[in-house]
Design an enzyme around this catalytic site. Structure first.
Site, PDB file in Angstrom:
ATOM      1  N   HIS A 131      -1.635  10.566   6.299  1.00  0.00           N
ATOM      2  CA  HIS A 131      -1.559   9.378   7.067  1.00  0.00           C
ATOM      3  C   HIS A 131      -1.287   9.818   8.521  1.00  0.00           C
ATOM      4  CE1 HIS A 131      -1.063   5.173   8.599  1.00  0.00           C
ATOM      5  NE2 HIS A 131       0.170   5.231   8.555  1.00  0.00           N
ATOM      6  N   HIS A 189       0.797  -1.174  -0.075  1.00  0.00           N
ATOM      7  CA  HIS A 189      -0.131  -0.070  -0.068  1.00  0.00           C
ATOM      8  C   HIS A 189       0.873   1.483   0.047  1.00  0.00           C
ATOM      9  CE1 HIS A 189       0.960  -0.491   4.312  1.00  0.00           C
ATOM     10  NE2 HIS A 189       0.917   0.722   4.375  1.00  0.00           N
TER      11      HIS A 189
END
Length: 227
Positions: free
Chosen positions: A58, A52
């Site tokens: 994030h 990923h």
């Protein structure tokens, strides 16, 4: 040989390894051809599942989300930083950064830890030291991948020795991070042979996301031997 496509992705399957605390993965039939005329899987997984990419969002709400990044951030000429042979949980020093990195390059950190995928040893991967990520960012690189669970050290079970130092440097510069890559040994060999390598890390188009699974693929071309 000509052009070879190398899959750098781990398969998404029920019960596959995830970062400690992330959602477990389940891929089970929702519909079957025998009963409904078609086969459809039901998927339950986190945005950081398998191979990923992390968007800067994030680690910080103020940083760009996945769909706010240019598509150029997910593809480009690959440079392999071959640090295989380091001991478990070793920081990768800045002198390992390849010379001549340029903006637009995709730096792939080959630790060799993908060989431990599916075992408890996978958590004990090497990781770039903060000053190493600072050198990468200073070279203008904004796409970094690693064949390990994280760009930062992963705490051993029962430990709270958690760090996001590398993420903060890279994501703070607007970079994306690809994790859980595999097959980088093939690219290291191709690079040593002078082949041209391009890599694609295009994520699922998840709106407003912190990251998403990718089908990571490298194109190795021995017709374009670098000099």
């Amino acid at each position: 040989m000509g052009v070879e496509l190398v899959d750098l992705s781990v398969p998404i399957v029920t019960g596959m390894p995830v970062y400690p605390g992330d959602p477990e993965v389940e891929a089970v039939p929702a519909l079957t051809a025998a009963e409904s005329g078609v086969n459809v899987l039901r998927l339950h997984m986190g945005s950081q599942t398998g191979t990923h990419v992390d968007a800067p969002f994030h680690i910080d709400d103020s940083l760009p989300r996945l769909d706010e990044l240019p598509l150029t951030r997910f593809t480009g000429p690959a440079v392999v930083m071959d640090v295989r042979g380091l001991p478990p949980r070793a920081p990768i020093p800045p002198d390992a950064v390849p010379p001549g990195l340029e903006p637009g390059d995709v730096l792939l950190i080959a630790t060799g830890w993908s060989d431990h995928w599916g075992s408890g040893d996978y958590l004990a991967h090497p990781y770039p030291a903060p000053e190493t990520t600072e050198a990468i960012v200073a070279a203008g690189v904004r796409t970094v991948g690693i064949d390990a669970l994280s760009a930062d050290r992963t705490p051993p079970p029962g430990s709270d020795d958690f760090s996001l130092a590398a993420h903060r440097v890279l994501c703070g510069a607007g970079a994306v991070i690809a994790e859980n890559l595999t097959g980088l040994a093939r690219l290291a060999a191709a690079q040593a042979a002078g082949c041209a390598i391009e890599v694609s890390l295009f994520p699922l188009a998840l709106s407003g996301a912190d990251g998403a699974p990718v089908r990571a693929v490298a194109k190795v071309d021995d017709r374009a031997v670098l000099v």
